[in-house]
Design a protein around this motif. Structure first.
Motif, PDB file in Angstrom:
ATOM      1  N   ALA A 283      -9.255   4.402   8.461  1.00  0.00           N
ATOM      2  CA  ALA A 283      -8.670   5.335   9.432  1.00  0.00           C
ATOM      3  C   ALA A 283      -7.151   5.346   9.332  1.00  0.00           C
ATOM      4  O   ALA A 283      -6.517   6.409   9.275  1.00  0.00           O
ATOM      5  N   PHE A 284      -6.529   4.173   9.301  1.00  0.00           N
ATOM      6  CA  PHE A 284      -5.076   4.103   9.190  1.00  0.00           C
ATOM      7  C   PHE A 284      -4.610   4.602   7.827  1.00  0.00           C
ATOM      8  O   PHE A 284      -3.540   5.194   7.709  1.00  0.00           O
ATOM      9  N   PHE A 285      -5.421   4.381   6.814  1.00  0.00           N
ATOM     10  CA  PHE A 285      -5.036   4.786   5.480  1.00  0.00           C
ATOM     11  C   PHE A 285      -4.943   6.305   5.366  1.00  0.00           C
ATOM     12  O   PHE A 285      -4.076   6.833   4.668  1.00  0.00           O
ATOM     13  N   GLU A 286      -5.823   7.014   6.045  1.00  0.00           N
ATOM     14  CA  GLU A 286      -5.780   8.483   5.996  1.00  0.00           C
ATOM     15  C   GLU A 286      -4.469   9.000   6.573  1.00  0.00           C
ATOM     16  O   GLU A 286      -3.904   9.985   6.074  1.00  0.00           O
ATOM     17  N   ASP A 287      -3.957   8.351   7.621  1.00  0.00           N
ATOM     18  CA  ASP A 287      -2.650   8.741   8.163  1.00  0.00           C
ATOM     19  C   ASP A 287      -1.546   8.517   7.130  1.00  0.00           C
ATOM     20  O   ASP A 287      -0.605   9.313   7.021  1.00  0.00           O
ATOM     21  N   ARG A 288      -1.674   7.456   6.356  1.00  0.00           N
ATOM     22  CA  ARG A 288      -0.659   7.161   5.342  1.00  0.00           C
ATOM     23  C   ARG A 288      -0.674   8.207   4.223  1.00  0.00           C
ATOM     24  O   ARG A 288       0.389   8.587   3.715  1.00  0.00           O
TER      25      ARG A 288
ATOM     26  N   THR B  25       0.834  -1.211   0.000  1.00  0.00           N
ATOM     27  CA  THR B  25       0.000   0.000   0.000  1.00  0.00           C
ATOM     28  C   THR B  25       0.864   1.255   0.000  1.00  0.00           C
ATOM     29  O   THR B  25       0.564   2.231  -0.694  1.00  0.00           O
TER      30      THR B  25
ATOM     31  N   GLN C  83       0.834  12.250  15.676  1.00  0.00           N
ATOM     32  CA  GLN C  83       1.034  10.849  15.359  1.00  0.00           C
ATOM     33  C   GLN C  83       2.090  10.717  14.266  1.00  0.00           C
ATOM     34  O   GLN C  83       2.692  11.702  13.853  1.00  0.00           O
ATOM     35  N   SER C  84       2.298   9.518  13.824  1.00  0.00           N
ATOM     36  CA  SER C  84       3.250   9.300  12.740  1.00  0.00           C
ATOM     37  C   SER C  84       2.766   8.149  11.871  1.00  0.00           C
ATOM     38  O   SER C  84       1.947   7.337  12.292  1.00  0.00           O
ATOM     39  N   SER C  85       3.280   8.099  10.658  1.00  0.00           N
ATOM     40  CA  SER C  85       2.994   6.993   9.760  1.00  0.00           C
ATOM     41  C   SER C  85       4.257   6.722   8.954  1.00  0.00           C
ATOM     42  O   SER C  85       5.331   7.213   9.300  1.00  0.00           O
TER      43      SER C  85
ATOM     44  N   GLY D  21      -9.641  -0.681   6.815  1.00  0.00           N
ATOM     45  CA  GLY D  21      -8.563   0.151   7.321  1.00  0.00           C
ATOM     46  C   GLY D  21      -8.549   1.588   6.835  1.00  0.00           C
ATOM     47  O   GLY D  21      -7.485   2.150   6.589  1.00  0.00           O
TER      48      GLY D  21
END
Length: 393
Positions: free
Chosen positions: A95-100, A47, A273-275, A93
């Motif tokens: 929510a996590f994808f938006e951070d990415r 991804t 946060q971080s990604s 996923g």
């Protein structure tokens, strides 16, 4: 009756002249319109790599610094006259994808972010869509209508924006495929991807996992997946945080000899946060002229001889280590498996200057090839001799 006067489809071939050259989107491997598979194990960064593609399409910068973003619709992204958008169809996923996505944006230069802002984007031109179960014809047609509308809306924006890439993450999740080995079901799914690409003018890339008990360059499920796709990208882990990607199948383009390596790096986000983002490994083996790195180059001919000797009339039976036949595969797929396994093993060489270290890695690669059924130890004396010579060279 139709009038065919003045029309003909019969032409004399002229050397070097191409009537309908294939338009490329990224490098010489991804066409503007078509379908592809991105194959790799979980957690390998598929991804993140797809997001790196999306970032390159948006900015016009070469993908991983290697593959140029080509011209499209008369505009040249290298002169920053066009912006390519990407749609991710997600099966899970969000929510996590938006951070990415945010990490990919904040990893951009100030210049690139400023240009995107001028085009009306406060972030990357990446869209998400989470309506799946495309195995249902009605749900797919509804999704296709919405995505086609997005494509048309983007073309009407000032700044010459186009929908270039559609990523299905994951392919099986979006289609809710419970019978991945059913050739008829898989073929209908792949036909829908072709239909979506033709309707939107975008390339459709499905993210998937490798087949169990087969080779890394083959998608899990029916062989129809790989047979229908125009492109296959394979990711192979070669270190704790390093992955190599190569191209085992490119229809009408540059194939397996083009590869590069990337690592995942953390990026801090303003929200505390971080990604992660995928970044190319500077100075890594890119394989423009050779798939194998230098320590393995002297063994390349012997490795190729091994799978050649394991073929009969261009085909061989793929067997498990128990000896049970599971399918018939082509010589090309045997070569894919050799490359994938060797890429994994060559990264484990402790001392590339040591002949013994290189030989041990070669032997491990051969053993893996045999155990994974990538090659079959045949009973013919010539075949046995070839494999024996290869292991003791």
């Amino acid at each position: 009756m139709m009038n065919f006067a003045g029309r003909t489809s019969i032409k004399l071939h002229q050397p070097g002249v191409r009537s309908n050259p294939v338009a490329r989107l990224i490098g010489e491997f991804m066409p503007e319109i078509g379908t592809g598979l991105f194959i790799g194990d979980s957690g390998i960064g598929k991804t993140f790599t797809a997001l790196a593609m999306a970032t390159s399409l948006a900015t016009g910068k070469p993908f991983f610094g290697k593959w140029k973003i080509a011209e499209k619709d008369g505009f040249d992204r290298s002169t920053r006259k066009e912006c390519g958008a990407t749609l991710f169809v997600l099966s899970e996923g969000l929510a996590f994808f938006e951070d990415r996505i945010d990490a990919a944006y904040y990893d951009l230069s100030f210049e690139d972010r400023s240009r995107l802002l001028e085009l009306g984007f406060s972030g990357l031109p990446i869209y998400t869509y989470d309506i799946g179960d495309w195995q249902s014809d009605s749900r797919f047609q509804w999704a296709k209508q919405q995505i086609t509308s997005l494509s048309k809306d983007l073309k009407e924006m000032e700044g010459n924006v186009s929908l270039d890439l559609i990523v299905l993450d994951t392919l099986s999740g979006v289609f809710s495929l419970s019978a991945e080995n059913d050739a008829a079901i898989v073929q209908r799914s792949m036909n829908k991807l072709i239909e979506l690409s033709n309707a939107t003018g975008a390339f459709v890339l499905g993210i998937t996992h490798p087949a169990k008990g087969r080779v890394k360059s083959e998608a899990r499920g029916s062989v129809v997946f790989g047979g229908t796709a125009d492109l296959k990208i394979t990711a192979v882990r070669i270190g704790q945080n390093r992955t190599a990607i190569y191209l085992p199948k490119v229809r009408d383009g540059a194939g397996e000899k083009s590869r590069t390596e990337y690592e995942l790096h953390p990026v801090a986000l303003p929200i505390g946060q971080s990604s992660m983002v995928a970044r190319v490994v500077e100075g890594a083996q890119t394989g423009e002229g050779d798939t194998f790195s230098k320590p393995f180059s002297k063994y390349k001919n012997a490795l190729q001889e091994a799978y050649e000797m394991a073929t009969v009339l261009g085909q061989t039976e793929m067997v498990t280590h128990e000896g049970k036949t599971i399918e018939v595969i082509s010589r090309e797929r045997l070569k894919d498996s050799v490359i994938a396994i060797v890429l994994e093993e060559e990264a484990k060489i402790s001392d590339p200057s040591s002949p013994d270290s290189v030989k041990r890695s070669v032997n491990r690669a051969i053993q893996k090839l045999i155990e994974s059924s990538a090659i079959k130890v045949i009973t013919l004396a010539s075949g046995d001799e070839a494999l024996h010579m290869l292991q003791t060279e």
